[in-house]
Design a protein around this motif. Structure first.
Motif, PDB file in Angstrom:
ATOM      1  N   ILE A 402      34.487  20.451  39.773  1.00 55.44           N
ATOM      2  CA  ILE A 402      34.463  20.765  41.206  1.00 55.44           C
ATOM      3  C   ILE A 402      33.579  21.987  41.471  1.00 55.44           C
ATOM      4  O   ILE A 402      32.798  22.009  42.431  1.00 55.44           O
ATOM      5  N   LEU A 403      33.661  23.010  40.621  1.00 57.24           N
ATOM      6  CA  LEU A 403      32.947  24.257  40.863  1.00 57.24           C
ATOM      7  C   LEU A 403      31.467  24.174  40.516  1.00 57.24           C
ATOM      8  O   LEU A 403      30.651  24.873  41.125  1.00 57.24           O
ATOM      9  N   THR A 404      31.104  23.341  39.534  1.00 54.38           N
ATOM     10  CA  THR A 404      29.718  23.315  39.054  1.00 54.38           C
ATOM     11  C   THR A 404      28.966  22.036  39.402  1.00 54.38           C
ATOM     12  O   THR A 404      27.735  22.026  39.357  1.00 54.38           O
ATOM     13  N   GLY A 405      29.669  20.942  39.696  1.00 55.75           N
ATOM     14  CA  GLY A 405      28.984  19.685  39.965  1.00 55.75           C
ATOM     15  C   GLY A 405      28.412  19.035  38.730  1.00 55.75           C
ATOM     16  O   GLY A 405      27.532  18.174  38.821  1.00 55.75           O
ATOM     17  N   ARG A 406      28.899  19.386  37.543  1.00 56.35           N
ATOM     18  CA  ARG A 406      28.404  18.758  36.306  1.00 56.35           C
ATOM     19  C   ARG A 406      29.063  17.396  36.104  1.00 56.35           C
ATOM     20  O   ARG A 406      30.136  17.108  36.626  1.00 56.35           O
ATOM     21  N   ARG A 407      28.428  16.561  35.288  1.00 57.50           N
ATOM     22  CA  ARG A 407      29.023  15.288  34.908  1.00 57.50           C
ATOM     23  C   ARG A 407      30.232  15.535  34.001  1.00 57.50           C
ATOM     24  O   ARG A 407      30.345  16.574  33.358  1.00 57.50           O
ATOM     25  N   ALA A 408      31.111  14.527  33.927  1.00 58.39           N
ATOM     26  CA  ALA A 408      32.312  14.677  33.102  1.00 58.39           C
ATOM     27  C   ALA A 408      31.942  14.889  31.636  1.00 58.39           C
ATOM     28  O   ALA A 408      32.533  15.722  30.946  1.00 58.39           O
ATOM     29  N   SER A 409      30.961  14.149  31.129  1.00 59.11           N
ATOM     30  CA  SER A 409      30.568  14.293  29.722  1.00 59.11           C
ATOM     31  C   SER A 409      29.952  15.660  29.454  1.00 59.11           C
ATOM     32  O   SER A 409      30.085  16.201  28.347  1.00 59.11           O
ATOM     33  N   GLU A 410      29.277  16.247  30.436  1.00 59.11           N
ATOM     34  CA  GLU A 410      28.643  17.544  30.242  1.00 59.11           C
ATOM     35  C   GLU A 410      29.667  18.661  30.137  1.00 59.11           C
ATOM     36  O   GLU A 410      29.405  19.688  29.495  1.00 59.11           O
ATOM     37  N   ARG A 437      25.074  32.637  32.349  1.00 64.53           N
ATOM     38  CA  ARG A 437      24.361  31.378  32.177  1.00 64.53           C
ATOM     39  C   ARG A 437      25.249  30.404  31.404  1.00 64.53           C
ATOM     40  O   ARG A 437      25.692  30.714  30.301  1.00 64.53           O
ATOM     41  N   PHE A 438      25.508  29.264  32.004  1.00 66.47           N
ATOM     42  CA  PHE A 438      26.393  28.250  31.433  1.00 66.47           C
ATOM     43  C   PHE A 438      25.551  27.148  30.798  1.00 66.47           C
ATOM     44  O   PHE A 438      24.726  26.518  31.456  1.00 66.47           O
ATOM     45  N   HIS A 439      25.756  26.928  29.492  1.00 60.43           N
ATOM     46  CA  HIS A 439      25.066  25.871  28.757  1.00 60.43           C
ATOM     47  C   HIS A 439      25.983  24.644  28.707  1.00 60.43           C
ATOM     48  O   HIS A 439      26.984  24.632  27.998  1.00 60.43           O
ATOM     49  N   TYR A 440      25.634  23.632  29.468  1.00 59.16           N
ATOM     50  CA  TYR A 440      26.444  22.412  29.488  1.00 59.16           C
ATOM     51  C   TYR A 440      25.822  21.360  28.575  1.00 59.16           C
ATOM     52  O   TYR A 440      24.665  21.480  28.143  1.00 59.16           O
ATOM     53  N   ALA A 441      26.569  20.319  28.282  1.00 60.50           N
ATOM     54  CA  ALA A 441      26.146  19.302  27.315  1.00 60.50           C
ATOM     55  C   ALA A 441      25.326  18.226  28.014  1.00 60.50           C
ATOM     56  O   ALA A 441      25.800  17.124  28.262  1.00 60.50           O
ATOM     57  N   GLN A 442      24.078  18.552  28.336  1.00 63.85           N
ATOM     58  CA  GLN A 442      23.175  17.589  28.971  1.00 63.85           C
ATOM     59  C   GLN A 442      22.804  16.511  27.948  1.00 63.85           C
ATOM     60  O   GLN A 442      22.160  16.775  26.943  1.00 63.85           O
ATOM     61  N   SER A 443      23.223  15.284  28.180  1.00 64.43           N
ATOM     62  CA  SER A 443      22.975  14.208  27.223  1.00 64.43           C
ATOM     63  C   SER A 443      22.328  12.992  27.858  1.00 64.43           C
ATOM     64  O   SER A 443      22.155  11.975  27.187  1.00 64.43           O
ATOM     65  N   LYS A 444      21.951  13.078  29.130  1.00 64.79           N
ATOM     66  CA  LYS A 444      21.433  11.898  29.824  1.00 64.79           C
ATOM     67  C   LYS A 444      19.913  11.911  29.933  1.00 64.79           C
ATOM     68  O   LYS A 444      19.271  10.884  29.739  1.00 64.79           O
ATOM     69  N   ILE A 445      19.319  13.070  30.262  1.00 68.90           N
ATOM     70  CA  ILE A 445      17.884  13.165  30.502  1.00 68.90           C
ATOM     71  C   ILE A 445      17.307  14.190  29.537  1.00 68.90           C
ATOM     72  O   ILE A 445      17.690  15.365  29.564  1.00 68.90           O
ATOM     73  N   ASP A 446      16.383  13.762  28.675  1.00 72.65           N
ATOM     74  CA  ASP A 446      15.858  14.650  27.647  1.00 72.65           C
ATOM     75  C   ASP A 446      15.052  15.801  28.235  1.00 72.65           C
ATOM     76  O   ASP A 446      15.078  16.914  27.713  1.00 72.65           O
ATOM     77  N   ILE A 447      14.306  15.549  29.314  1.00 72.83           N
ATOM     78  CA  ILE A 447      13.426  16.584  29.849  1.00 72.83           C
ATOM     79  C   ILE A 447      14.123  17.472  30.871  1.00 72.83           C
ATOM     80  O   ILE A 447      13.512  18.397  31.409  1.00 72.83           O
TER      81      ILE A 447
END
Length: 726
Positions: A402-410, A437-447
């Motif tokens: 809710i606070l960050t708008g990240r995907r569930a997997s991230e 700075r928050f490092h989330y688990a971006q796994s969908k888009i490589d770039i």
């Protein structure tokens, strides 16, 4: 069979071999398996055995078993310990007891654990309970044995297989490290079963095609495991409804009709179900994109085999794949329907303030222990006293979404140490010192980027979760911020997706959230919080390139798909362009209003006691001498400030001159620089205050020497050197 007393000193290649399987030659001494893990009694010589096993001081006893099976059971127990789960002592001993009884009574059983599937193991367990106690095995015994035949047996099959990893019927990266994962898929805690495809010729081709695509990098694990295998499994089920399944590889002229028939079959929701518990979705229409995905999966399989005919002949045999041509693939691709990609913006995925208030008020119930209760208010206004769900991790995950708008997997798979200091160039406002700075688990888009700046609320949620994890795993360094609560002794597995969805679904069914229009809001659809966050940022006027960076999208077009066209915000935006009075009539702007609007673009032109009329291109060299400046203006609204400033200036002059006379024995000279400036300010203030009452509706400029509207004031502009392009 090898009986008790003949346990080998070393695990030889023959020990871990079974008929009909290809095995790797490096299994003579499995790496990392010490002698104390080779039996026949496992436990006394192993350090921290009580923490490794599930049953404290119980030992694994493998005496009297065939040599192959004893070695397999020992290896599986050791793998469980390395995997971070607890070794299944009771299940292993029960299987050993079953096999020892089968040997005594000459009851048939498979020659190895690898050759024994779950159905055969369950049948042996039922026979054991029936012949010894005259009853069926209890549920707990079945569940314990089932655990041993899941991941541990899959890992054993992968370890003893010397062919391609995709030759196996069960794929799971946790059990087979040969499965290629991308750098953004550090931990895939889910597998897939291409072995569910019943037609062997299709199953072997599908495994070859998908395995090759994974190794080449054209597909990633999440796509293969969660989409492509299911698409081809549905195609396999459709083949079971036709008279001759091999007709799909026959005359290319019939391929279009066959693809159309599959499309019609696939459009029925009941035909798409792969699990019995998905029956609740049969009332939902199938989206055309889902049907297109299935058609593309079949077309790509046909195209792959047709393009690699020689390799297909070597791996799959001459028949039936020698019949497939590029015409077959083209016919299936032509059945893919054109779906409009640009949808109309709406607020279907937007969570309004009414629903968000209900969600935030009820969230503590997720983290509350099960023995405690909390009064919650449902969407229909009724109150309910409910027991806690005892899952503080799910509570914090949904709050972070809710606070960050990240995907569930991230959020679910982000690293434990996911916060770093912001760059030195970041300017923070007062009260926002905890920006990180928050490092989330971006796994969908490589770039796409994988970091965003977060505020104090998010950092406190992350800090609370880190403390919770450290308390749960004090002896290990956690890898993930949100961890699996069972079967995760070392804290190396992330929170599972299925558990997260199930927990939110149960929570939503209990509380029954609704929005301001009475529509039901289900928390299991967590992507709606991403839509909501991006919509609110866009409504605050965030530039599109900044919104794209925050969303982690590769194109601004994708970011715009997340913006909900809220009617309420559209009306507010239109009204913001019209200045209205309380009675709804327009406000007539005067010249003074326009001057103020231009001054508002320059915040440094607003002074505590008036305004500075200096043009933006002109710089000021007078310092703090505005009262005697010709471009200083003020009016009656600043009378209180001016009077206070006059009193303070008079007091300051009297006090300072008195101290000077006491210290030096003579009055301060009239030509003293400080005294000259202070007296000039006092005179200007006196003149301003005297001039204000004479014309209360106008502004006074230049220390009261003239009105601000009497005409232009001559100024000397500083020449500006403009840079020209070469």
């Amino acid at each position: 069979m090898r009986l008790a007393g003949r346990w080998p000193n070393e695990w030889t290649a023959a020990t871990l071999s079974a008929p009909g399987r290809r095995h790797r030659p490096d299994l003579a001494a499995p790496a990392g398996v010490a002698a104390q893990w080779r039996g026949p009694i496992i436990g006394p010589a192993i350090d921290n055995w009580e923490k490794i096993t599930e049953n404290a001081k119980a030992r694994i006893k493998l005496h009297g078993l065939p040599e192959t099976i004893a070695a397999e059971l020992a290896w599986m127990a050791h793998w469980q310990a390395l995997d971070g789960t607890r070794s299944s002592v009771l299940a292993t001993n029960q299987m050993a007891n079953i096999l020892r009884r089968a040997i005594r009574e000459q009851h048939p059983f498979p020659p190895s654990i690898r050759a024994m599937d779950w159905d055969q193991a369950a049948a042996l367990q039922r026979w054991f309970y029936a012949t010894r106690w005259g009853r069926l095995p209890p549920h707990g015994s079945i569940a314990r044995l089932r655990v041993m035949f899941r991941f541990a047996r899959l890992a054993l099959l992968a370890r003893c297989h010397d062919g391609h990893w995709w030759d196996l019927d069960e794929w799971h990266p946790r059990c087979d490290p040969r499965i290629p994962l991308t750098g953004r898929e550090p931990q895939a805690n889910y597998g897939c079963s291409p072995g569910q495809i019943r037609h062997r010729w299709l199953r072997e081709a599908a495994k070859w095609h998908l395995g090759t695509a994974l190794e080449a990098g054209t597909l990633r694990w999440s796509t293969v495991s969660q989409e492509r295998v299911k698409c081809l499994t549905r195609f396999d089920r459709w083949l079971g409804t036709v008279d001759d399944p091999l007709q799909v590889l026959g005359d290319p002229a019939n391929a279009a009709a066959q693809a159309a028939a599959f499309r019609r079959w696939d459009a029925d929701p009941a035909n798409r179900l792969l699990r019995s518990n998905d029956r609740r979705f049969t009332d939902r229409p199938v989206h055309p994109r889902q049907i297109n995905d299935d058609l593309r999966a079949v077309g790509e399989l046909f195209a792959f085999v047709a393009d690699n005919r020689g390799e297909a002949h070597r791996l799959l045999g001459a028949e039936p794949w020698s019949r497939v041509t590029e015409a077959h693939a083209a016919s299936w691709f032509r059945q893919v329907a054109r779906v409009k990609r640009t949808r109309e913006f709406n607020d279907d995925h937007y969570v309004d303030d009414h629903a968000m208030g209900q969600i935030l008020a009820a969230l503590p119930l997720l983290g509350l222990p099960r023995e405690q209760q909390m009064i919650i208010t449902r969407g229909d206004g009724t109150q309910l006293q409910a027991n806690g769900f005892d899952d503080p991790q799910a509570m914090r995950m949904i709050l972070m979404q809710i606070l960050t708008g990240r995907r569930a997997s991230e959020i679910r798979t982000c690293a434990f140490d996911c916060l770093t200091a912001p760059p030195a160039t970041t300017v923070t406002a007062p009260g926002t010192e905890k920006i990180a700075r928050f490092h989330y688990a971006q796994s969908k888009i490589d770039i796409a980027p994988d970091t965003i700046l977060v505020d104090r609320e998010v950092t406190e949620v992350i800090g609370e979760q880190q403390r919770w994890v450290r308390d749960k795993f004090p002896d290990h360094e956690p890898r993930f911020l949100f961890v699996h609560r069972v079967g995760n002794r070392t804290g190396g597995k992330p929170y599972p997706q299925g558990t997260y969805n199930w927990m939110l679904r149960e929570f939503s069914d209990l509380v029954q959230f609704t929005d301001s229009q009475g529509r039901v809001i289900r928390l299991s659809h967590t992507h709606r919080f991403r839509h909501t966050r991006l919509t609110r940022l866009a409504e605050l006027g965030l530039p599109i390139h900044v919104l794209q960076r925050y969303a982690g999208h590769a194109t601004p077009t994708m970011s715009m798909h997340y913006i909900a066209a809220r009617e309420q915000h559209a009306e507010q935006a239109v009204l913001a362009t019209v200045k209205l009075k309380a009675d709804g009539t327009r406000i007539q702007f005067s010249r003074d209003d326009h001057d103020s609007m231009h001054l508002f673009d320059r915040a440094d032109r607003f002074l505590p006691n008036g305004w500075c009329l200096l043009p933006p291109l002109q710089s000021c060299d007078k310092g703090n001498a505005c009262l005697t400046c010709s471009v200083f203006a003020t009016d009656a609204t600043h009378r209180t400030v001016l009077e206070r400033q006059l009193d303070n200036t008079t007091t300051l002059i009297d006090r300072t001159t008195a101290k000077f006379e006491i210290r030096h024995g003579s009055p301060m000279p009239d030509d003293n620089v400080w005294l000259t400036h202070r007296r000039a300010e006092k005179a200007a203030l006196t003149k301003l205050l005297e001039a204000l009452p004479t014309d209360p509706g106008r502004a006074i400029q230049g220390g009261g020497s003239h009105a601000a509207t009497t005409g232009p004031v001559p100024l000397t502009l500083i020449p500006i050197t403009r840079r020209t392009r070469p």
